[in-house]
Design a protein around this motif. Structure first.
Motif, short mmCIF file in Angstrom:
data_model
loop_
_atom_site.label_atom_id
_atom_site.label_comp_id
_atom_site.label_asym_id
_atom_site.label_seq_id
_atom_site.Cartn_x
_atom_site.Cartn_y
_atom_site.Cartn_z
N PHE A 110 0.83 -1.23 0.01
CA PHE A 110 -0.07 0.23 -0.08
C PHE A 110 0.85 1.18 0.07
CE2 PHE A 110 -3.66 -2.29 -0.25
CZ PHE A 110 -4.03 -3.06 0.89
N LEU A 114 0.78 4.06 -2.74
CA LEU A 114 0.49 5.47 -2.73
C LEU A 114 1.53 6.40 -3.47
CD1 LEU A 114 -0.48 8.10 -1.06
CD2 LEU A 114 1.08 7.57 0.57
N THR A 118 0.35 7.88 -7.02
CA THR A 118 0.56 9.37 -7.15
C THR A 118 1.27 10.05 -8.18
OG1 THR A 118 0.30 9.17 -4.75
CG2 THR A 118 0.50 11.26 -5.50
N TRP A 122 0.74 12.11 -11.07
CA TRP A 122 1.52 13.57 -11.28
C TRP A 122 2.06 14.03 -12.59
CZ3 TRP A 122 0.87 15.60 -6.60
CH2 TRP A 122 1.57 16.70 -6.31
N LEU B 248 -6.05 1.36 10.08
CA LEU B 248 -4.71 1.11 10.54
C LEU B 248 -3.56 1.66 9.41
CD1 LEU B 248 -2.75 -0.14 12.58
CD2 LEU B 248 -2.36 -1.89 11.06
N LEU B 249 -4.13 1.48 7.90
CA LEU B 249 -3.24 1.75 7.00
C LEU B 249 -3.51 2.98 6.17
CD1 LEU B 249 -2.36 -1.83 5.80
CD2 LEU B 249 -1.05 -0.30 7.29
N PRO B 252 -2.94 7.10 8.36
CA PRO B 252 -1.73 7.68 8.56
C PRO B 252 -1.24 8.72 7.50
CG PRO B 252 -1.50 5.50 9.46
CD PRO B 252 -2.74 5.59 8.79
N PRO B 253 -1.69 8.26 6.26
CA PRO B 253 -1.22 9.40 5.23
C PRO B 253 -1.89 10.71 5.48
CG PRO B 253 -1.25 7.31 4.16
CD PRO B 253 -1.94 7.03 5.41
N GLU B 255 -2.98 11.79 8.32
CA GLU B 255 -2.33 12.49 9.45
C GLU B 255 -1.00 13.27 9.01
OE1 GLU B 255 -1.47 9.66 12.79
OE2 GLU B 255 -1.37 11.33 14.18
N ALA B 256 -0.43 12.58 7.94
CA ALA B 256 0.69 13.39 7.55
C ALA B 256 0.42 14.73 6.74
CB ALA B 256 1.69 12.41 6.74
N LEU B 293 -2.67 19.74 -5.10
CA LEU B 293 -3.18 18.28 -5.44
C LEU B 293 -2.59 17.44 -4.38
CD1 LEU B 293 -2.60 17.74 -9.26
CD2 LEU B 293 -4.86 17.26 -7.96
N LEU B 294 -1.27 17.69 -3.99
CA LEU B 294 -0.64 16.71 -3.01
C LEU B 294 -1.71 16.40 -1.80
CD1 LEU B 294 1.71 14.94 -2.10
CD2 LEU B 294 2.58 17.13 -1.10
N HIS B 297 -4.49 14.01 -2.90
CA HIS B 297 -4.09 12.77 -2.97
C HIS B 297 -4.08 11.97 -1.59
CE1 HIS B 297 -3.38 11.85 -7.18
NE2 HIS B 297 -2.61 12.99 -7.57
N LEU B 298 -3.26 12.86 -0.78
CA LEU B 298 -3.13 12.15 0.71
C LEU B 298 -4.63 12.21 1.34
CD1 LEU B 298 0.13 13.99 1.47
CD2 LEU B 298 -0.39 11.61 1.18
N PHE B 301 -6.62 9.24 -0.19
CA PHE B 301 -6.03 8.07 -0.02
C PHE B 301 -6.67 7.52 1.46
CE2 PHE B 301 -2.92 4.78 -0.37
CZ PHE B 301 -2.50 4.15 0.82
N PHE B 348 -7.83 0.45 -1.15
CA PHE B 348 -6.76 1.47 -1.18
C PHE B 348 -6.31 1.78 -2.62
CE2 PHE B 348 -5.13 1.19 3.00
CZ PHE B 348 -5.88 0.35 3.60
N TRP B 351 -8.76 5.50 -5.09
CA TRP B 351 -9.04 6.85 -4.34
C TRP B 351 -9.10 8.03 -5.59
CZ3 TRP B 351 -3.85 5.36 -4.29
CH2 TRP B 351 -3.03 6.33 -4.65
N SER C 28 1.36 0.98 10.48
CA SER C 28 0.80 2.32 10.27
C SER C 28 1.65 3.44 10.48
CB SER C 28 -0.26 2.63 11.58
OG SER C 28 0.40 3.00 12.77
N MET C 31 3.17 4.00 7.14
CA MET C 31 2.34 4.62 6.23
C MET C 31 2.32 6.21 6.55
SD MET C 31 1.16 2.36 4.54
CE MET C 31 -0.44 3.20 3.51
N LEU C 32 2.39 6.61 8.00
CA LEU C 32 2.72 7.85 8.35
C LEU C 32 3.89 8.48 7.75
CD1 LEU C 32 1.69 10.26 10.00
CD2 LEU C 32 3.12 9.46 11.86
N GLY C 35 3.61 8.90 3.85
CA GLY C 35 2.93 10.27 3.56
C GLY C 35 3.90 11.39 3.49
N LEU C 36 4.67 11.54 4.51
CA LEU C 36 5.56 12.57 4.68
C LEU C 36 6.81 12.49 3.70
CD1 LEU C 36 6.21 13.19 8.36
CD2 LEU C 36 4.96 14.71 6.64
#
Lengths: 129, 626, 291
Positions: A110, A114, A118, A122, B248-249, B252-253, B255-256, B293-294, B297-298, B301, B348, B351, C28, C31-32, C35-36
């Motif tokens: 996953f 991502l 993306t 892009w 769970l999966l 987090p993105p 949250e980022a 756009l970022l 996407h996040l 997701f 997943f 999106w 998790s 994944m966090l 994202g960053l």
């Protein structure tokens, strides 16, 4: 790591178990040393101009950006190797149960999805952003 | 490493640990900061229901503005400015900004403070350990931490209504650059403004969900009772298991991204802000180089798996109730399990269908269209299996069954109307119209919420030892069902006529909403019957609220298994004590052994041993618990 | 009421509860940070030529911090091994070493690295004024050598009052070596040892300035991602240190005497978290410091 025998049981059996753990300690120290060494290697390699090396190897003229991409690739590969050592040895992944692998494989899929999807989105724009 | 096949019992050296279960806990540890999954489940449930009600009230206020734009709200109109500030509704008339904050917060509250805590956390916490025969969750203290993180997040979000500028106004999707600049500048505090509080509150909610997800997955893997193999699990447990993985999966993105948006707002970074932005005629002093756009996407997701988080627990609840009230096993158990797993996986990688209008190229668009259409297949399988499960059953229309059967066609409508949205071409027209609102509300409102109502009526006797009133349950059900359709069916028509969502005047100022009629009314005129249906539906919830609280103390007392159900939670006392079961359960059968041939009752519980002479489909060697 | 499999393993999975729990949590976290990192990737590939800085971070200090974190990973796994071998004293010393390494990492980052950035000043010159500052930028030289364009003048701001006083019309900057001598070939690529700010003062008119701030998150996309990722990573380091301190205090000795395997499991679980934190840094270090 296998389950330890019960504390209340045979002390001799426990000694054997402790000795087994002791053998792993050497492995931890070796991996630690390898990681420190490869940190220095990562730093050293970042000052090597891979752009120039590849240009002379393949008789082409790589631009500065392409040369930079080569450096990035090398650095990420080394980092992946180091991360793999940490995961496999320090985090015991090499000896872990299937279930944990499955969780991590899905996660890996996953997170790469991502990144890749993306990235795909892009660059797939018909008009200039 | 292969697991050993022999069962090794480990003697736990814990003479001291055993002692603590005997001392009495004080009021605070027992009812407020409890680590018992049932108490935590009820805490989540009550908070979730309260937030659902609050979000519902916000919607009812919005519906006034949509039906009678610019007019003062009667009766409560003059009191609202005292609650929400004078900028919100001067003279009882809603300002556009206030409408926007109602819209954004209605979405956020219903999803993250209402449905997810109720469907996943409340039902999951209360029912799952009981259904798998466990004494509690694997990590009770983490469970309590998860609830309190949710509570803090809820307080922060609610608080955002009362700060200068009001609550967040950028939609529940919080798109940048609007969301990065909204509620900043003179007259606004740096941290205590609606949008920033929304972001901070969200971080607490995400943390709560992550901790909960870890707990659920570990519990389901590790604490299943003896004999309860994976394919003997009630479908509800499977649904919660997949939901936990989604949370769970996928969270987090986001949250980022939220951390980055907070940085954009507080530290003036440009993660999502391109160069050259001009605000109120003045070029903004930022570095630029970022991309809106970022954020999209996040956000999406998470956003897409999130909608499956909203529906899967409801699938699980409806499955349990359909089997119980048709007195036969669920049809196609294996295909149901396979379908939820496939939905979880595919969710997943779909999106970008929320982003068709960002101008993406054909390659990416084709990929996401394909995966989006693919994901409709397991959903159809699940719905079909549910329908087929009814065939040939002895159906009894208890109140839970009313809601569960109504769920089926309602979710069907919601799901099928999503298919045009899966096509980039059709969505070019339908995006951001009321069609989309109708589509997802059909799924969540007469879909998930009906599943949740069904679950409340169904498991209420387990939690309290009393049943809710059947009569008032039906009084709750019928107007709600009718009003749901009166509200959302016309919205499809409004959407197809081109009416946009988030228009604070309800389309009054737009030609396309006033020119031609659909079924006799213009698009704008349809707002009237829709709003009235919404308010009547609000009234129809009053019997439910009264029934719920009244029945806790005065409902009809029932035994441990009033529905004559088969799953393990009904073997525990009602309400279950700390530790749940008097004797540790062992499962000998599948979860839906209703109407076994030759049996004296039309149900056989999961923990009843299988007699050697019993006629089952299993071969003799399989009669021993696994 | 006892929850099973907190210490012993469940036969069919072969795992005890907290081990599954921590791996799920780490999934998790992947994944966090994923994202960053995806933000880092997209901001970097989208940056205009010359807008992504190189060599602005202190590589020797970063290398030192990397080695400290690797060392702490070694000590924490040795601490856990000591517990499994029932050697509490060795455990106590290794855990102390881990805690100290974590604290050193944080102190170096928060008390040295970050403040160094707050004092460093950077001015992006407007595109049409680039020619005027050729003596500091050397773009003709850069184009000739096919290097990325130089769009920024950096160094130490001599007149900080210029930031707030609109009457002061120019910035006086003690230039960095690259801007002091832009056509020097040794400046083409970053150096290992950071070169100090020179004494040469450059004067830049405010009207030629596109953007001028200290090296803060707001300065450009690079610093935005640097401070955010290292900040979040630092919070994780802090959390790990706090958990380790709790497991090192005398209360841990009580748990060890009651049930040593329970303590060993707790240390293993926190150790897994710590290794993950180290793992993230292994990627952050080259991506920000070296590339």
């Amino acid at each position: 790591m296998n389950n330890p025998p019960e504390v209340a049981q045979d002390p001799k059996e426990y000694e054997e178990y402790a000795h087994g753990v002791q053998k792993h300690v050497r492995g931890y120290l070796m991996v630690g040393a390898t990681l420190l060494l490869f940190t220095l290697i990562t730093v050293a390699l970042s000052y090597v101009d891979f752009g120039a090396i590849l240009s002379s190897l393949f008789h082409t003229n790589l631009t500065a950006t392409q040369g930079r991409k080569a450096n990035i690739t090398v650095a990420v590969l080394v980092a992946t190797f180091k991360a793999g050592l940490v995961a496999a040895i320090f985090m015991h992944l090499a000896a872990e149960r299937r279930l944990i692998y499955r969780i991590l494989i899905f996660t890996g899929f996953f997170v790469l999805g991502l990144f890749w999807l993306t990235l795909l989105a892009w660059y797939d724009y018909p008009i200039f952003r | 490493m292969d697991t050993s096949t022999s069962v090794v019992t480990h003697h736990e050296p814990h003479a001291h640990d055993a002692a603590h279960e005997h001392h009495e806990l004080g009021f605070w540890r027992k009812y407020i900061f409890s680590t018992d999954h049932k108490v935590i489940g009820i805490q989540y449930g009550l908070c979730g229901m309260a937030f659902l009600f609050f979000g519902f009230c916000l919607m009812m206020m919005m519906r006034w503005q949509l039906a009678y734009p610019g007019q003062a709200m009667p009766v409560i109109g003059k009191w609202l400015p005292y609650i929400f500030g004078p900028e919100s509704m001067p003279d009882g008339k809603m300002t556009p900004n206030f409408y926007n904050s109602l819209g954004a917060m209605h979405g956020t509250i219903m999803i993250f403070l209402g449905v997810v805590p109720l469907a996943f956390a409340a039902f999951g916490n209360f029912v799952v350990p009981l259904q798998i025969g466990a004494p509690d969750m694997t990590f009770p203290k983490v469970n309590a931490a998860s609830f309190w993180a949710f509570a803090v997040g809820g307080v922060i979000m609610s608080m955002s209504f009362f700060v200068p500028g009001g609550a967040a106004k950028g939609g529940w999707t919080s798109y940048v650059p609007l969301a990065a600049f909204d509620d900043t500048g003179p007259g606004r505090y740096v941290v205590f403004n609606g949008q920033t509080l929304w972001l901070i509150g969200f971080i607490f909610l995400i943390t709560s969900s992550l901790l909960g997800a870890v707990n659920f997955i570990t519990t389901i893997i590790q604490l299943r009772a003896k004999g309860l193999t994976w394919m003997r699990l009630p479908f509800f447990v499977w649904a919660q298991f997949v939901t936990a993985f989604l949370l769970l999966l996928a969270f987090p993105p986001l949250e980022a991204a939220i951390i980055m948006q907070l940085m954009d707002r507080l530290a003036h970074t440009s993660f999502f802000l391109p160069a050259g932005l001009v605000l109120n005629g003045v070029p903004v002093s930022i570095s630029g180089g970022g991309s809106p756009l970022l954020w999209q996407h996040l956000f999406w997701f998470l956003g897409h798996p999130e909608v499956y988080v909203l529906i899967l627990p409801a699938f699980g609840i409806v499955g349990e109730i359909l089997a119980n009230n048709s007195r036969k096993p669920l049809w196609g158990y294996k295909s149901l399990v396979f379908s939820v797993l496939v939905i979880g996986f595919l969710s997943f990688i779909v999106w970008a269908h929320h982003m068709w209008l960002t101008g993406m190229g054909s390659a990416v668009s084709a990929f996401f269209q394909t995966t989006t259409l693919l994901i409709s297949i397991p959903s159809v399988i699940i719905l079909s299996a549910f329908f087929i499960s009814l065939w040939g059953g002895s159906i009894r229309f208890t109140v839970p069954m009313l809601f569960a059967t109504a769920f089926l066609p309602m979710f069907g409508i919601g799901g099928l109307t999503g298919i045009p949205l899966a096509f980039n071409s059709a969505d070019l027209y339908l995006h951001d119209t009321y069609y989309v609102i109708a589509h997802f509300h059909y799924i969540v409102a007469p879909g998930t919420l009906f599943g949740l109502f069904a679950g409340i009526y169904y498991w209420f006797p387990k939690a309290t030892g009393r049943k809710m009133s059947d009569f008032w349950g039906k009084v709750h059900f019928w107007p709600t069902l009718i009003c749901m359709n009166l509200i959302f069916l016309p919205m499809f028509l409004q959407g197809m006529a081109g009416m946009h969502r988030r228009w604070y005047d309800g389309g009054q100022g737009w030609n396309l909403a006033n020119e031609h009629t659909i079924w006799g009314l213009t698009g704008f005129q349809w707002n009237h019957p829709i709003s009235w249906a919404a308010w009547i539906m609000g009234l129809a919830q009053i019997p439910f609220i009264i029934n719920f609280f009244w029945s806790i103390k005065h409902g009809e007392k029932v035994n441990d298994n009033p529905w004559e159900a088969t799953t393990l939670e009904w073997t525990a006392p009602s309400p279950p004590p700390h530790g749940n079961f008097v004797t540790t359960p062992v499962a000998y059968r599948g979860p839906y052994e209703y109407s076994l041939p030759g049996g004296e009752r039309d149900y056989t519980m999961q923990n009843e041993p299988v007699e050697p002479t019993e006629r089952t489909r299993r071969k003799p060697a399989e009669l021993v618990p696994a | 009421m006892e929850i099973p499999y907190t210490i012993s393993t469940r036969p069919d999975t072969g795992l005890w509860n907290a081990k599954i729990g921590i791996w799920l949590f780490l999934a998790s976290e992947v994944m966090l940070f994923g994202g960053l990192f995806s933000a880092y990737i997209f901001l970097r590939i989208d940056s205009a030529p010359g807008m992504w800085p190189h060599g602005v971070l202190n590589v020797p200090v970063g290398t030192f911090n990397t080695c400290i974190l690797i060392l702490s990973s070694v000590t924490v796994v040795l601490a856990w091994a000591s517990l499994k071998m029932r050697r509490y004293n060795a455990y106590w010393w290794y855990m102390l070493a881990t805690i100290l390494c974590g604290i050193i990492f944080l102190v170096v980052k928060l008390a040295y690295e970050w403040p160094q950035k707050y004092d460093h000043f950077g001015i992006y010159i407007k595109p049409d004024a680039l020619g005027k500052y050729e003596q500091y930028l050397g773009n003709a030289y850069a184009t000739e050598k096919e290097l990325p364009p130089r769009l920024e003048i950096t160094g130490h701001l001599h007149n900080p009052e210029a930031l707030t006083n609109p009457n002061i019309k120019e910035y006086e900057v003690a230039l960095d070596p690259l801007n002091a001598d832009p056509t020097n070939p040794s400046m083409d690529r970053p150096h290992f040892f950071p070169l100090p700010v020179t004494h040469k003062i450059g004067t830049i008119e405010k009207e030629d300035v596109e953007r001028a701030t200290m090296f803060l998150p707001t300065h450009n996309a690079y610093f935005a991602s640097y401070f955010t990722i290292t900040g979040l990573h630092g919070l994780h380091v802090l959390a790990g240190v706090l958990v380790f301190i709790y497991m090192w205090l005398p209360v841990s000795k009580k748990l060890y005497q009651r049930n040593p395997e329970h303590l060993a499991n707790r240390v293993e679980v926190s150790g897994l978290f710590w290794h993950f934190v180290d793992l993230i840094w292994i990627f952050v270090f080259p991506l920000f410091y070296l590339l």
